[in-house]
Write a protein that holds these residues in place. Structure first.
Motif, PDB file in Angstrom:
ATOM      1  N   UNK A  33       5.460   5.294   1.152  1.00  0.00           N
ATOM      2  CA  UNK A  33       4.761   4.044   1.497  1.00  0.00           C
ATOM      3  C   UNK A  33       4.244   3.357   0.233  1.00  0.00           C
ATOM      4  N   UNK A  34       3.674   4.133  -0.692  1.00  0.00           N
ATOM      5  CA  UNK A  34       3.216   3.555  -1.968  1.00  0.00           C
ATOM      6  C   UNK A  34       4.386   2.885  -2.698  1.00  0.00           C
ATOM      7  N   UNK A  35       5.506   3.594  -2.809  1.00  0.00           N
ATOM      8  CA  UNK A  35       6.660   3.052  -3.533  1.00  0.00           C
ATOM      9  C   UNK A  35       7.231   1.821  -2.842  1.00  0.00           C
ATOM     10  N   UNK A  36       7.215   1.816  -1.529  1.00  0.00           N
ATOM     11  CA  UNK A  36       7.671   0.655  -0.755  1.00  0.00           C
ATOM     12  C   UNK A  36       6.807  -0.556  -1.078  1.00  0.00           C
ATOM     13  N   UNK A  37       5.502  -0.382  -0.999  1.00  0.00           N
ATOM     14  CA  UNK A  37       4.580  -1.503  -1.275  1.00  0.00           C
ATOM     15  C   UNK A  37       4.682  -1.954  -2.729  1.00  0.00           C
ATOM     16  N   UNK A  38       4.831  -0.998  -3.620  1.00  0.00           N
ATOM     17  CA  UNK A  38       4.949  -1.338  -5.046  1.00  0.00           C
ATOM     18  C   UNK A  38       6.239  -2.116  -5.304  1.00  0.00           C
ATOM     19  N   UNK A  39       7.336  -1.697  -4.691  1.00  0.00           N
ATOM     20  CA  UNK A  39       8.611  -2.409  -4.850  1.00  0.00           C
ATOM     21  C   UNK A  39       8.500  -3.825  -4.293  1.00  0.00           C
ATOM     22  N   UNK A  40       7.847  -3.980  -3.137  1.00  0.00           N
ATOM     23  CA  UNK A  40       7.656  -5.316  -2.570  1.00  0.00           C
ATOM     24  C   UNK A  40       6.828  -6.190  -3.497  1.00  0.00           C
ATOM     25  N   UNK A  41       5.799  -5.610  -4.090  1.00  0.00           N
ATOM     26  CA  UNK A  41       4.944  -6.371  -5.013  1.00  0.00           C
ATOM     27  C   UNK A  41       5.736  -6.834  -6.232  1.00  0.00           C
ATOM     28  N   UNK A  42       6.569  -5.963  -6.758  1.00  0.00           N
ATOM     29  CA  UNK A  42       7.413  -6.330  -7.901  1.00  0.00           C
ATOM     30  C   UNK A  42       8.348  -7.466  -7.511  1.00  0.00           C
ATOM     31  N   UNK A  43       8.950  -7.353  -6.336  1.00  0.00           N
ATOM     32  CA  UNK A  43       9.881  -8.380  -5.873  1.00  0.00           C
ATOM     33  C   UNK A  43       9.149  -9.700  -5.642  1.00  0.00           C
ATOM     34  N   UNK A  44       8.002  -9.636  -4.977  1.00  0.00           N
ATOM     35  CA  UNK A  44       7.259 -10.863  -4.647  1.00  0.00           C
ATOM     36  C   UNK A  44       6.734 -11.568  -5.886  1.00  0.00           C
ATOM     37  N   UNK A  45       6.268 -10.809  -6.860  1.00  0.00           N
ATOM     38  CA  UNK A  45       5.661 -11.416  -8.046  1.00  0.00           C
ATOM     39  C   UNK A  45       6.638 -11.566  -9.196  1.00  0.00           C
ATOM     40  N   UNK A  46       7.862 -11.078  -8.977  1.00  0.00           N
ATOM     41  CA  UNK A  46       8.909 -11.144  -9.993  1.00  0.00           C
ATOM     42  C   UNK A  46       8.479 -10.503 -11.306  1.00  0.00           C
ATOM     43  N   UNK A  47       7.810  -9.358 -11.209  1.00  0.00           N
ATOM     44  CA  UNK A  47       7.413  -8.599 -12.397  1.00  0.00           C
ATOM     45  C   UNK A  47       8.572  -7.716 -12.831  1.00  0.00           C
ATOM     46  N   UNK A  48       9.582  -8.317 -13.369  1.00  0.00           N
ATOM     47  CA  UNK A  48      10.736  -7.570 -13.867  1.00  0.00           C
ATOM     48  C   UNK A  48      11.297  -8.314 -15.064  1.00  0.00           C
ATOM     49  N   UNK A  49      12.153  -7.669 -15.781  1.00  0.00           N
ATOM     50  CA  UNK A  49      12.665  -8.232 -17.018  1.00  0.00           C
ATOM     51  C   UNK A  49      13.684  -9.333 -16.759  1.00  0.00           C
ATOM     52  N   UNK A  50      13.921 -10.126 -17.770  1.00  0.00           N
ATOM     53  CA  UNK A  50      14.912 -11.200 -17.693  1.00  0.00           C
ATOM     54  C   UNK A  50      16.300 -10.635 -17.382  1.00  0.00           C
ATOM     55  N   UNK A  51      16.655  -9.492 -17.976  1.00  0.00           N
ATOM     56  CA  UNK A  51      17.958  -8.880 -17.709  1.00  0.00           C
ATOM     57  C   UNK A  51      18.113  -8.505 -16.247  1.00  0.00           C
TER      58      UNK A  51
END
Length: 135
Positions: A98-116
């Motif tokens: 559940x933690x990893x699910x919510x964390x992945x959603x947060x990354x996707x929603x906020x676009x906290x990922x690299x340009x690549x």
């Protein structure tokens, strides 16, 4: 209750470079724990990104440089886990999943990922955003 699949085995085409694939993202969004057959230290890298690893899985293979030995250790770990009560194993990992699910959603929603990541996985990220926004 019967469990069909408790842990996803995520296989990467290249074992010599550190990268995450849409399969890893999908495992998190499907609320499935996973073991990655990938580059040395890939699980440790996930922890640096804020994901948690279930303690029920022995990730000692993650620090083994010899890829053949790492593969054997993953197979041995999957065999060990397969002898457990799979329903209980699945239930015992729910908090981490559940933690990893919510964390992945947060990354996707906020676009906290690299340009690549944006360039290579735009379509996957867009689909994940649609799913996340629908929740």
């Amino acid at each position: 209750k019967r469990c069909r699949c408790v842990i996803n085995l995520v296989t990467h085409s290249f074992l010599h470079c550190l990268f995450l694939t849409e399969i890893t993202c999908n495992s998190n969004l499907q609320k499935k724990p996973f073991i990655i057959l990938g580059n040395l230290g890939i699980h440790r890298h996930l922890e640096t990104l804020g994901f948690k690893l279930p303690t029920q899985i022995n990730y000692s293979f993650d620090s083994v440089a010899d890829k053949d030995l790492r593969i054997k250790m993953i197979v041995d770990e999957l065999k060990r886990l397969s002898k457990k009560d799979l329903y209980e194993l699945s239930e015992s990992m729910n908090d981490i999943v559940e933690h990893n699910y919510r964390h992945a959603l947060e990354i996707v929603k906020t676009e906290k990922h690299s340009h690549n990541v944006s360039i290579h996985y735009k379509e996957v990220i867009d689909r994940a955003k649609e799913k996340a926004n629908g929740l």
